[in-house]
Design a protein around this motif. Structure first.
Motif, short mmCIF file in Angstrom:
data_model
loop_
_atom_site.label_atom_id
_atom_site.label_comp_id
_atom_site.label_asym_id
_atom_site.label_seq_id
_atom_site.Cartn_x
_atom_site.Cartn_y
_atom_site.Cartn_z
N ARG A 72 20.85 -0.91 -67.42
CA ARG A 72 21.09 -2.13 -66.61
C ARG A 72 19.88 -2.34 -66.13
O ARG A 72 19.00 -1.56 -65.61
CB ARG A 72 22.02 -1.90 -65.64
N PRO A 73 19.38 -3.72 -65.97
CA PRO A 73 20.35 -4.79 -66.26
C PRO A 73 20.38 -5.37 -67.43
O PRO A 73 20.86 -6.40 -67.71
CB PRO A 73 19.55 -5.86 -65.04
N LYS A 74 19.73 -4.78 -68.50
CA LYS A 74 19.62 -5.26 -69.72
C LYS A 74 20.80 -4.61 -70.55
O LYS A 74 21.50 -3.62 -69.75
CB LYS A 74 18.39 -4.84 -70.37
N TYR A 80 15.34 -3.37 -72.57
CA TYR A 80 14.94 -2.58 -71.20
C TYR A 80 13.50 -2.45 -71.18
O TYR A 80 12.74 -2.42 -70.12
CB TYR A 80 15.76 -1.51 -71.22
N VAL A 81 12.96 -1.80 -72.28
CA VAL A 81 11.67 -1.28 -72.10
C VAL A 81 10.46 -2.48 -72.32
O VAL A 81 9.46 -2.32 -71.79
CB VAL A 81 11.27 -0.37 -73.14
N GLY A 82 10.93 -3.62 -72.75
CA GLY A 82 9.87 -4.74 -72.85
C GLY A 82 9.35 -5.20 -71.60
O GLY A 82 8.05 -5.35 -71.67
N PRO A 83 10.07 -5.50 -70.60
CA PRO A 83 9.54 -5.93 -69.49
C PRO A 83 8.51 -4.90 -68.84
O PRO A 83 7.45 -5.23 -67.82
CB PRO A 83 10.65 -6.15 -68.49
N LEU A 84 9.01 -3.55 -68.97
CA LEU A 84 7.98 -2.51 -68.31
C LEU A 84 6.86 -2.38 -69.40
O LEU A 84 5.75 -1.90 -68.61
CB LEU A 84 8.80 -1.13 -68.69
N VAL A 85 6.80 -2.49 -70.37
CA VAL A 85 5.46 -2.48 -71.42
C VAL A 85 4.73 -3.77 -70.80
O VAL A 85 3.52 -3.76 -70.54
CB VAL A 85 5.75 -2.66 -72.63
N PHE A 86 5.23 -4.90 -70.64
CA PHE A 86 4.77 -6.15 -69.98
C PHE A 86 3.92 -5.80 -68.58
O PHE A 86 2.99 -6.24 -68.06
CB PHE A 86 5.51 -7.22 -69.81
N PRO A 260 12.56 -5.07 -63.07
CA PRO A 260 12.37 -5.10 -64.75
C PRO A 260 12.34 -6.50 -64.91
O PRO A 260 13.30 -7.00 -65.68
CB PRO A 260 13.14 -4.13 -65.45
N ILE A 261 11.30 -7.29 -64.57
CA ILE A 261 11.25 -8.72 -64.97
C ILE A 261 9.71 -8.93 -65.53
O ILE A 261 9.14 -8.24 -65.51
CB ILE A 261 11.36 -9.51 -63.58
N VAL A 262 9.57 -10.20 -66.33
CA VAL A 262 8.39 -10.77 -66.71
C VAL A 262 8.02 -11.94 -66.13
O VAL A 262 8.76 -12.97 -65.99
CB VAL A 262 8.75 -11.10 -68.32
N THR A 263 6.97 -11.74 -65.34
CA THR A 263 6.50 -12.83 -64.54
C THR A 263 4.93 -12.84 -64.53
O THR A 263 4.38 -11.66 -64.60
CB THR A 263 7.31 -13.01 -63.18
N LEU A 264 4.19 -13.94 -64.38
CA LEU A 264 2.91 -14.05 -64.29
C LEU A 264 2.69 -14.03 -63.03
O LEU A 264 1.20 -13.79 -62.49
CB LEU A 264 2.12 -15.06 -65.08
N ASN A 265 3.17 -14.12 -61.96
CA ASN A 265 2.86 -14.44 -60.67
C ASN A 265 2.74 -12.95 -60.08
O ASN A 265 3.41 -12.07 -60.18
CB ASN A 265 4.32 -14.97 -59.93
N ILE A 266 1.36 -12.86 -59.36
CA ILE A 266 1.26 -11.74 -58.99
C ILE A 266 1.13 -11.60 -57.47
O ILE A 266 0.48 -10.69 -56.91
CB ILE A 266 -0.26 -11.26 -59.68
N SER A 268 3.72 -12.72 -55.44
CA SER A 268 5.17 -12.70 -54.92
C SER A 268 5.91 -11.21 -54.68
O SER A 268 5.33 -10.60 -55.08
CB SER A 268 6.03 -13.60 -55.60
N SER A 269 7.08 -11.32 -54.09
CA SER A 269 7.67 -10.15 -53.69
C SER A 269 8.30 -9.70 -55.11
O SER A 269 8.84 -8.52 -54.97
CB SER A 269 8.86 -10.37 -52.80
N GLU A 270 8.56 -10.48 -55.85
CA GLU A 270 9.30 -10.03 -57.17
C GLU A 270 8.13 -9.63 -58.24
O GLU A 270 7.26 -10.50 -58.79
CB GLU A 270 9.95 -11.35 -57.76
N ASN A 271 8.01 -8.43 -58.55
CA ASN A 271 6.89 -7.65 -59.41
C ASN A 271 7.46 -7.09 -60.68
O ASN A 271 8.45 -6.55 -60.39
CB ASN A 271 6.03 -6.99 -58.49
N PRO A 272 6.59 -7.38 -61.53
CA PRO A 272 7.20 -6.46 -62.87
C PRO A 272 6.94 -4.96 -62.60
O PRO A 272 5.74 -4.90 -62.10
CB PRO A 272 6.36 -7.00 -64.02
#
Length: 325
Positions: A72-74, A80-86, A260-266, A268-272
């Motif tokens: 979770r949440p995947k 699950y591991v893809g956003p972490l690698v990113f 665990p998200i994928v975003t280019l925004n560096i 904001s409060s939502e961080n990979p």
């Protein structure tokens, strides 16, 4: 009546040196001992790395196919591991972009511009940064730097908000991926600086003097003589810094409030999240199946870091082969 004995001679008539074979034997024995110690050290490192890989594979393989609630949440391991690698790669790239220009500039200043009385102490101060524990960097980044970054994050959003990197909204806490990247940049700065400085100092003096004799300025001499000679060393230094940034755990975990998200925004409060920080944050309270999932992500990080270092070695070796031609 005493007789005078003449020294023994060989077939060519020159005297025999009886000490040479004994010295040669001692030197050969020393060479064999040193060669054996070096070989043993190299094999030990390889065995240790193999042991780490075997442990991660045995303990992490079950985590590739556990019940989907442990992802979770995947719903599966790879999503699950893809956003972490990113997140791991993204944070390391930010650190390199910030650290490499400063590290190369500091190394050049110490090796070619600074007076000798200043170059030595400055080099020691830079090297001492590598002795500071990661926890200290994490505390400083999360408690002090994050507050200082808040006005800068707002300025980035207002000025460069049209870029996906600074789209906002700016974090009110300052705990962003950019802040973590600054902390990582400071942490890898001593490694890149120290190796680059030593490589710059090894540039053949005749090459530098020849460039200056032809009328080149100091910067032109550095660009035409120092950089071509030091290219492979600079690549190796950068990749070593990248390896440190990829595997850093505590500093990133103490700075980021990641997900665990994928975003280019560096900003904001939502961080990979990164792999290392995710393991550090979740391992203690994890169930056995959840621990297997986290160890499996560690196996992915091990393989990814190994591939990066292998690629760096190939690039550095290709540069060295080109210089040899």
């Amino acid at each position: 009546m005493s007789t005078i004995t003449e020294p023994e001679t060989n077939d060519s008539g020159s005297p025999l040196d009886t000490e040479v074979p004994e010295k040669a034997r001692k030197h050969a024995l020393g060479d064999r001992i040193f060669s054996g110690l070096s070989f043993t050290a190299g094999i030990t490192i390889m065995v240790a790395l193999a042991g780490v890989f075997v442990f991660l594979f045995i303990e992490g393989y079950p985590g590739l196919s556990v019940d989907e609630r442990f992802y979770r949440p995947k719903t599966d391991f790879w999503s699950y591991v893809g956003p972490l690698v990113f997140g791991t790669t993204y944070a390391a790239i930010i650190a390199l972009v910030l650290a490499v220009p400063f590290a190369i500039g500091i190394a050049l200043f110490i090796s070619h511009y600074a007076p000798r009385r200043l170059a030595g102490p400055l080099g020691y101060v830079i090297d001492l940064l590598a002795a500071i524990p990661s926890v200290v960097f994490g505390l400083w980044g999360g408690r002090a730097l994050a507050d200082q970054m808040k006005p800068f994050l707002i300025w980035l959003e207002d000025t460069l908000g049209f870029l996906p990197f600074f789209g906002g909204p700016a974090s009110v806490t300052g705990r962003t991926l950019l802040t973590a990247g600054v902390v990582l940049a400071i942490m890898i700065l001593p490694i890149i600086t120290a190796i680059s400085r030593e490589i710059f100092l090894q540039t053949p003096r005749l090459h530098e003097e020849a460039a200056l004799a032809l009328g080149a300025t100091r910067w032109e001499m550095i660009r035409m003589a120092v950089f071509p000679y030091a290219r492979s060393g600079m690549v190796s230094a950068t990749m070593l810094g990248l390896g440190r940034a990829l595997g850093e755990t505590m500093a990133v975990a103490m700075v980021l409030s990641a997900s665990p998200i994928v975003t280019l925004n560096i900003i904001s409060s939502e961080n990979p999240a990164t792999i290392a920080s995710n393991i550090a944050s979740n391992y203690k309270e994890a169930s056995p199946d959840r621990q297997a999932v986290l160890i499996a992500t560690g196996l992915i990080l091990f393989a990814f870091t190994f591939a990066v270092n292998f690629l760096a070695r190939y690039v550095a070796g290709r540069s060295e082969r080109r210089m040899a031609r």
